[in-house]
Design an enzyme around this catalytic site. Structure first.
Site, PDB file in Angstrom:
ATOM      1  CB  THR A  35     -20.763  -0.926   6.690  1.00 56.92           C
ATOM      2  OG1 THR A  35     -19.622  -0.054   6.627  1.00 56.92           O
ATOM      3  CG2 THR A  35     -21.077  -1.226   8.154  1.00 56.92           C
ATOM      4  CB  VAL A  83     -15.984   2.706   7.926  1.00 53.37           C
ATOM      5  CG1 VAL A  83     -16.905   3.842   7.533  1.00 53.37           C
ATOM      6  CG2 VAL A  83     -16.194   2.323   9.387  1.00 53.37           C
ATOM      7  CB  ILE A 112     -10.238   2.726   6.324  1.00 57.95           C
ATOM      8  CG1 ILE A 112     -10.288   3.521   7.642  1.00 57.95           C
ATOM      9  CG2 ILE A 112     -10.703   3.580   5.146  1.00 57.95           C
ATOM     10  CD1 ILE A 112     -11.666   3.915   8.110  1.00 57.95           C
ATOM     11  CE  LYS A 113     -15.585  -3.381   2.828  1.00 57.25           C
ATOM     12  NZ  LYS A 113     -17.013  -3.819   2.812  1.00 57.25           N
ATOM     13  CG  PHE A 114      -8.507   2.319   1.133  1.00 55.87           C
ATOM     14  CD1 PHE A 114      -8.911   3.631   0.946  1.00 55.87           C
ATOM     15  CD2 PHE A 114      -7.740   2.015   2.253  1.00 55.87           C
ATOM     16  CE1 PHE A 114      -8.565   4.615   1.869  1.00 55.87           C
ATOM     17  CE2 PHE A 114      -7.395   2.992   3.178  1.00 55.87           C
ATOM     18  CZ  PHE A 114      -7.811   4.304   2.973  1.00 55.87           C
TER      19      PHE A 114
END
Ligand code: E4P
Length: 287
Positions: A35, A83, A112-114
């Protein structure tokens, strides 16, 4: 059903749990979902609310994102759900990390998207030390992928993804698929702790070529996965050739993976533009 011989994991790129359910029905399997703020802004419930003139408060939008992610995760409990943290050009690594920790608590299977920016890498370095799974997004160069490798050196396989955005490179006349083959080639000399997630997929040809190249993961929008299903979940053979048309070649560079992440040149204008667009789309939802 998952075709025999398919090694690549297949993810849906989207922010609508209805699509997750439908893709599962069409393909018979799904390994995960990605997402991002733009995709959440396109979620049908969010759209409906905006069309009726109602925006979200800052707290409500996080609650909304959490509910969407939880719904998706319930459809694919064994899979991974990416996310994305909110980041604009001023967001510090510390602020990204705080969000990442909170988002990781939403579901048991979060990556977790960074962003693949300086602050994003700083956040990721600390995140993996603290046991978070990460997906480094907005990657456009081999150098950025090398920096992801170096910043997450302590991580176990399966806990770090790098997402090269091929469609956005194609959009400006560069052959995005080259970046996938270049990164896979560069990583073949490493320890395998970072998995390549082909992102920004726009055509079935992107998907077929990424399958042929052996990308660890491919994330594709609903339309492409539906087409793939209609084409019998075909896995291209050795004879498959990708036609890049007039797109400009991105040459392979010899880059050592042994440097400190800070020593790679990680700046890229598309990373900056991507951060700007994601933050704009997110802010468009908030009063
Ligand atoms: C997925 O993780 C990416 O955010 C997504 O594939 C980006 O796709 P786009 O370039 O079509 O926005």
């Amino acid at each position: 059903m998952r075709p025999e011989g398919l090694k690549t994991r297949i993810f849906l790129d989207g922010g609508d749990p209805g699509e997750t359910r439908e893709v599962l029905g069409l393909l018979g399997f799904l390994d995960g979902q990605t997402t991002n703020p733009t995709l959440i802004a396109k979620n049908p419930d969010a759209r409906r609310r905006l069309e009726q003139g109602g925006k979200f408060s800052a707290e409500e939008i996080y609650r909304f994102y959490k509910s969407v992610v939880r719904e998706i995760s319930a459809f694919i409990p064994e899979g991974s759900v990416s996310v994305e943290v909110y980041a604009d050009r001023d967001t510090t690594a510390e602020k990204m990390l705080l969000q990442g920790k909170e988002m990781s608590s939403w579901i048991p299977n979060a990556h977790i998207k960074f962003p693949s920016s300086r602050e994003g890498l700083r956040a990721a370095e600390q995140a993996v030390r603290e046991g978070l799974r990460v997906n480094m997004t907005l990657c456009f160069t081999q150098e950025q992928a090398a920096a992801v490798y170096a910043a997450t050196r302590s991580a176990e396989k399966g806990t770090v993804f790098v997402s090269p955005f091929i469609g956005r490179l194609d959009d400006r006349g560069e052959n995005g698929m080259d970046i996938i083959s270049n990164i896979i080639r560069m990583y073949s000399r490493g320890d395998g702790h970072v998995e390549v997630l082909t992102a920004s997929v726009r055509t079935s040809a992107h998907m077929y070529y990424a399958l042929k190249l052996g990308s660890d993961i491919i994330t594709a929008p609903f339309r492409i996965l539906k087409e793939w299903g209609e084409q019998g979940l075909r896995i291209p053979g050795d004879a498959y050739e990708y036609n890049a048309g007039t797109l400009m070649k991105i040459p392979y560079k010899e880059i050592a993976l042994s440097k400190k992440w800070q020593d790679y040149n990680i700046s890229h204008d598309l990373t900056d533009k991507g951060i700007e667009k994601f933050s704009e789309d997110w802010n468009s939802l908030i009063t």
